[in-house]
Design a protein around this motif. Structure first.
Motif, mmCIF file in Angstrom:
data_model
loop_
_atom_site.group_PDB
_atom_site.id
_atom_site.type_symbol
_atom_site.label_atom_id
_atom_site.label_comp_id
_atom_site.label_asym_id
_atom_site.label_seq_id
_atom_site.Cartn_x
_atom_site.Cartn_y
_atom_site.Cartn_z
ATOM 1 N N TYR A 161 0.923 -1.234 -0.065
ATOM 2 C CA TYR A 161 0.042 -0.046 -0.080
ATOM 3 C C TYR A 161 0.944 1.203 0.115
ATOM 4 N N GLY A 162 0.466 2.247 -0.704
ATOM 5 C CA GLY A 162 1.265 3.440 -0.961
ATOM 6 C C GLY A 162 0.739 4.291 -2.101
ATOM 7 N N LEU A 163 0.900 5.739 -1.890
ATOM 8 C CA LEU A 163 0.311 6.634 -2.829
ATOM 9 C C LEU A 163 -1.243 6.401 -2.689
ATOM 10 N N ARG A 164 -1.679 6.030 -1.591
ATOM 11 C CA ARG A 164 -3.336 5.697 -1.280
ATOM 12 C C ARG A 164 -4.065 4.656 -2.358
ATOM 13 N N ARG A 165 -3.220 3.806 -2.675
ATOM 14 C CA ARG A 165 -3.614 2.754 -3.494
ATOM 15 C C ARG A 165 -2.785 1.298 -3.159
ATOM 16 N N TYR A 166 -3.603 0.196 -3.521
ATOM 17 C CA TYR A 166 -2.792 -0.904 -3.225
ATOM 18 C C TYR A 166 -2.025 -1.382 -4.578
ATOM 19 N N ALA A 167 -1.120 -2.289 -4.463
ATOM 20 C CA ALA A 167 -0.376 -3.004 -5.429
ATOM 21 C C ALA A 167 0.023 -4.318 -5.059
ATOM 22 N N PRO A 168 0.101 -5.248 -5.888
ATOM 23 C CA PRO A 168 0.375 -6.652 -5.501
ATOM 24 C C PRO A 168 2.150 -6.861 -5.658
ATOM 25 N N TRP A 169 2.773 -7.570 -4.835
ATOM 26 C CA TRP A 169 4.055 -7.556 -4.711
ATOM 27 C C TRP A 169 4.661 -8.206 -6.202
ATOM 28 N N SER A 170 3.913 -9.448 -6.603
ATOM 29 C CA SER A 170 4.265 -9.862 -7.830
ATOM 30 C C SER A 170 4.233 -8.869 -9.030
ATOM 31 N N ALA A 171 3.409 -8.015 -9.119
ATOM 32 C CA ALA A 171 3.617 -6.909 -10.061
ATOM 33 C C ALA A 171 4.926 -6.155 -10.002
ATOM 34 N N ALA A 172 5.199 -5.648 -8.506
ATOM 35 C CA ALA A 172 6.298 -4.843 -8.426
ATOM 36 C C ALA A 172 7.451 -5.736 -8.756
ATOM 37 N N ALA A 173 7.564 -6.919 -8.158
ATOM 38 C CA ALA A 173 8.795 -7.775 -8.471
ATOM 39 C C ALA A 173 9.193 -8.168 -9.972
ATOM 40 N N ALA A 174 7.990 -8.237 -10.810
ATOM 41 C CA ALA A 174 8.152 -8.339 -12.270
ATOM 42 C C ALA A 174 9.080 -7.419 -12.843
ATOM 43 N N VAL A 175 9.408 -6.302 -12.591
ATOM 44 C CA VAL A 175 10.223 -5.297 -13.295
ATOM 45 C C VAL A 175 11.579 -5.722 -13.314
ATOM 46 N N PRO A 176 11.991 -6.062 -14.411
ATOM 47 C CA PRO A 176 13.495 -6.306 -14.490
ATOM 48 C C PRO A 176 14.504 -5.816 -13.739
ATOM 49 N N GLN A 177 15.326 -6.452 -13.238
ATOM 50 C CA GLN A 177 16.447 -5.927 -12.341
ATOM 51 C C GLN A 177 17.665 -6.179 -13.018
ATOM 52 N N PRO A 178 18.579 -5.090 -12.723
ATOM 53 C CA PRO A 178 19.989 -5.118 -13.419
ATOM 54 C C PRO A 178 20.678 -6.474 -13.077
ATOM 55 N N ALA A 179 21.516 -6.582 -14.208
ATOM 56 C CA ALA A 179 22.168 -8.127 -13.846
ATOM 57 C C ALA A 179 23.369 -8.043 -12.833
ATOM 58 N N ALA A 180 23.269 -9.060 -12.159
ATOM 59 C CA ALA A 180 24.204 -9.086 -10.853
ATOM 60 C C ALA A 180 24.857 -10.344 -10.821
ATOM 61 N N HIS A 181 25.989 -10.392 -10.172
ATOM 62 C CA HIS A 181 26.745 -11.625 -10.065
ATOM 63 C C HIS A 181 26.187 -12.422 -8.975
ATOM 64 N N HIS A 182 25.848 -13.681 -8.923
ATOM 65 C CA HIS A 182 25.579 -14.578 -7.806
ATOM 66 C C HIS A 182 26.522 -15.598 -7.284
ATOM 67 N N ASP A 183 26.712 -15.714 -6.214
ATOM 68 C CA ASP A 183 27.566 -16.927 -5.691
ATOM 69 C C ASP A 183 26.557 -18.093 -5.517
ATOM 70 N N ARG A 184 26.685 -19.237 -6.655
ATOM 71 C CA ARG A 184 25.987 -20.093 -6.642
ATOM 72 C C ARG A 184 25.833 -21.135 -5.421
ATOM 73 N N ALA A 185 26.915 -21.039 -4.571
ATOM 74 C CA ALA A 185 27.015 -21.938 -3.365
ATOM 75 C C ALA A 185 26.173 -21.193 -2.389
ATOM 76 N N ALA A 186 25.599 -19.974 -2.604
ATOM 77 C CA ALA A 186 24.832 -19.025 -1.643
ATOM 78 C C ALA A 186 23.478 -19.206 -1.831
ATOM 79 N N VAL A 187 23.152 -19.662 -2.984
ATOM 80 C CA VAL A 187 21.731 -19.630 -3.404
ATOM 81 C C VAL A 187 20.908 -20.760 -2.542
ATOM 82 N N LEU A 188 19.873 -20.305 -1.864
ATOM 83 C CA LEU A 188 19.166 -21.282 -1.140
ATOM 84 C C LEU A 188 18.067 -22.066 -2.146
ATOM 85 N N ARG A 189 17.687 -23.213 -1.876
ATOM 86 C CA ARG A 189 16.476 -23.864 -2.608
ATOM 87 C C ARG A 189 15.322 -23.347 -2.013
ATOM 88 N N PRO A 190 14.239 -23.207 -2.881
ATOM 89 C CA PRO A 190 13.098 -22.710 -2.504
ATOM 90 C C PRO A 190 12.174 -23.762 -1.572
#
Length: 205
Positions: A166-195
């Motif tokens: 909730y912000g700007l006096r309206r609702y928004a779903p997290w899935s829509a906000a998270a769908a925005v492409p993020q800049p590429a980043a390096h990930h440590d594969r050993a640190a990735v958690l299994r869902p």
């Protein structure tokens, strides 16, 4: 070196200074999650309200704070009983947020809830993606609200739901906000958690 005149400072706006600042436009541009605070009175009647003013305070002991309108009947019950549940709503629970913000006396008849053993208040089982069961440890009254500090006794998290925002006096779903492409980043594969398995629920004590 040539002399350069400096304009005198502007005189303070005394008329503006005499008026209290309106905090609402400022907080409107600070998006948050949405929660419902629930508790039971001494006759086991449920009470609850929508709350977006909450924050973690400490990890040891696990403590959070919620700020509630001082005149709220739910606050009166919460303080009398000393415990409550904080239900974080998932992104399909906008109607429940509006319902508990409305003060409808029949709001608990219109939602699915249960009271697990040891719960601080009703768990909104169909509408919450996470619930914290809390015990009140301190309160601080300030202006028209009361800050309630509470120790978290148990946390239940569902991994198959996303948060409601909730912000700007309206609702928004997290899935829509998270769908925005993020800049590429390096990930440590050993640190990735299994869902967790789909639809799973974990309880942290």
């Amino acid at each position: 070196m040539p002399h350069r005149s400096v304009p005198p400072p502007a005189a303070p706006d005394e008329s503006a200074g005499s008026r209290p600042a309106d905090l609402r436009p400022f907080m409107a541009v600070f998006p948050t999650g949405v929660s419902v605070v629930t508790t039971l009175d001494s006759d086991s009647v449920p009470h609850g309200l929508t709350c977006t003013s909450l924050a973690s305070v400490a990890l040891e002991p696990a403590t959070l704070v919620v700020c509630i309108r001082a005149a709220s009947p739910t606050l009166a019950v919460l303080l009398a009983e000393g415990h409550f549940a904080l239900n974080l709503l998932h992104e399909r629970a906008r109607g429940t947020s509006d319902l508990f913000a409305s003060g409808d006396p029949d709001r608990f008849d219109r939602v699915e809830w249960r009271l697990p053993l040891g719960a601080g208040g009703p768990h909104l089982t169909a509408d919450a993606h996470a619930v914290a069961d809390c015990a009140v440890v301190r309160t601080v009254g300030f202006g028209d609200h009361t800050a309630v500090f509470a120790e978290v006794r148990r946390v239940t998290v569902r991994d198959d739901r996303e948060p409601l925002l909730y912000g700007l006096r309206r609702y928004a779903p997290w899935s829509a906000a998270a769908a925005v492409p993020q800049p590429a980043a390096h990930h440590d594969r050993a640190a990735v958690l299994r869902p967790a398995p789909e639809g799973g629920t974990r309880v942290v004590r």
